[in-house]
Design an enzyme around this catalytic site. Structure first.
Site, PDB file in Angstrom:
ATOM      1  N   GLU A  98      86.498  13.267  71.948  1.00 18.34           N
ATOM      2  CA  GLU A  98      86.735  12.884  70.561  1.00 18.34           C
ATOM      3  C   GLU A  98      87.167  14.113  69.776  1.00 18.34           C
ATOM      4  OE1 GLU A  98      83.496  12.109  67.760  1.00 18.34           O
ATOM      5  OE2 GLU A  98      82.067  12.681  69.324  1.00 18.34           O
ATOM      6  N   ASP A 214      76.616  29.417  77.349  1.00 15.82           N
ATOM      7  CA  ASP A 214      77.693  30.310  76.883  1.00 15.82           C
ATOM      8  C   ASP A 214      77.783  30.205  75.365  1.00 15.82           C
ATOM      9  OD1 ASP A 214      79.805  32.102  76.972  1.00 15.82           O
ATOM     10  OD2 ASP A 214      81.291  30.619  77.608  1.00 15.82           O
TER      11      ASP A 214
END
Length: 307
Positions: A98, A214
């Site tokens: 999205e 990360d």
């Protein structure tokens, strides 16, 4: 099994209706590893699409699984996965998500992010390590369903019972081995001494946490609700301090974030300060292996502190 689409057009028709077609694409920032686009549809809906070579489809399969794990906590915003596949006509593999239209930040943006990340770190996560029978039989608490990637580097996630064993065998050792050509004899000996003594530097956490893996500022964005959403994970189950360390490696977040985080999940500030650079070491070694010698000084400085 993940459904694989054979073209972007196939995905668009299934997700948005048979009559929907792609009317344009705009290049957007998508990191150093992939190309990224805003794909505009005839329905008016935008879609975010990342592409890589066909042989690198696994980048997207593992990223999608990481996003699903983060989203399953129910604690923090992540983009919805629309589909994954290879597009033969374009010669690429792709991940469609999205498109996140950012809204203005809410007033308590950093405090809310701190509380939400702490909530994710405290959520149940052992189901992401291995199935229940295997966990119970071997006592595994750290790792992930599968190996994935940290940037373009392979990231090993073999389940382990102890955090120090996992961090040694699946994080530091693979990166140190890859970096041998940069380290030379002296620094490699120091790295080996750290590996041998790692359980005297790191703690065994009270509970395992699902990690983004990360979590630097480039992998955070403001979502349509005005809150922080997280993207591009290298997910696994570990010690939450590893995620916190990454938020400070390339420029710290505002102090309001850490104060709010600690309200919901207390940080052992003195102990964390002593351990933090060992978590930095993993990412700096990865940058050394990916981008070259400019990161060697930072790696050497940490090796000299602990060895």
């Amino acid at each position: 099994m993940e459904k694989l689409y054979h073209s972007l057009e196939e995905l668009v028709k299934e997700m948005f209706g048979e009559g929907t077609r792609i009317v344009g694409t705009d290049r957007v920032h998508g990191g150093d590893i992939n190309d990224a686009y805003r794909v505009n549809l005839s329905s008016g809906d935008p879609v975010f699409v990342k592409t890589n070579t066909r042989k690198n489809l696994r980048f997207f399969l593992t990223e999608a699984r990481g996003l699903r794990a983060l989203g399953a906590s129910g604690k923090i915003g992540v983009p919805k996965i629309l589909g994954i596949g290879t597009d033969e006509a374009r010669g690429v593999s792709f991940l469609a998500l999205e498109y996140i239209e950012s809204a203005p930040r809410i007033e308590s943006y950093w405090e809310t992010f701190g509380h939400e990340l702490a909530g994710m770190h405290r959520a149940e996560c052992l189901s992401f390590v291995a199935d229940a029978d295997e966990r119970e039989k071997q006592g595994m608490r750290y790792g992930f369903w599968e190996d994935n990637f940290i940037g373009a580097s392979p990231q090993k996630n073999q389940p382990k019972e102890k955090w120090t064993d996992f961090y040694r065998d699946c994080r530091l050792l693979p990166q140190i081995t890859m970096a041998e050509g940069y380290l030379g004899t002296d620094l490699r000996k120091k790295a080996d001494r750290i590996l041998e003594r790692l359980d005297s530097y790191l703690r065994e956490p009270e509970f395992p946490s699902l990690l983004h893996g990360d979590l630097w500022s480039g992998n955070m964005l403001c979502g349509p609700d005005g809150r922080a959403w997280i993207i591009d994970p290298a997910a696994y189950v570990g010690d939450f301090e590893a995620d916190l360390a990454m938020t400070q490696l390339f420029g710290s977040l505002p102090s309001r974030f850490y104060a709010a985080y600690s309200e919901a999940n207390p940080i052992d500030r003195e102990g964390y300060a002593e351990r933090k650079k060992l978590y930095d070491l993993y990412h700096l070694l990865n940058h050394l292996n990916l981008f070259g010698r400019s990161y060697l000084g930072s790696v050497a400085a940490i090796l000299n502190i602990y060895a």
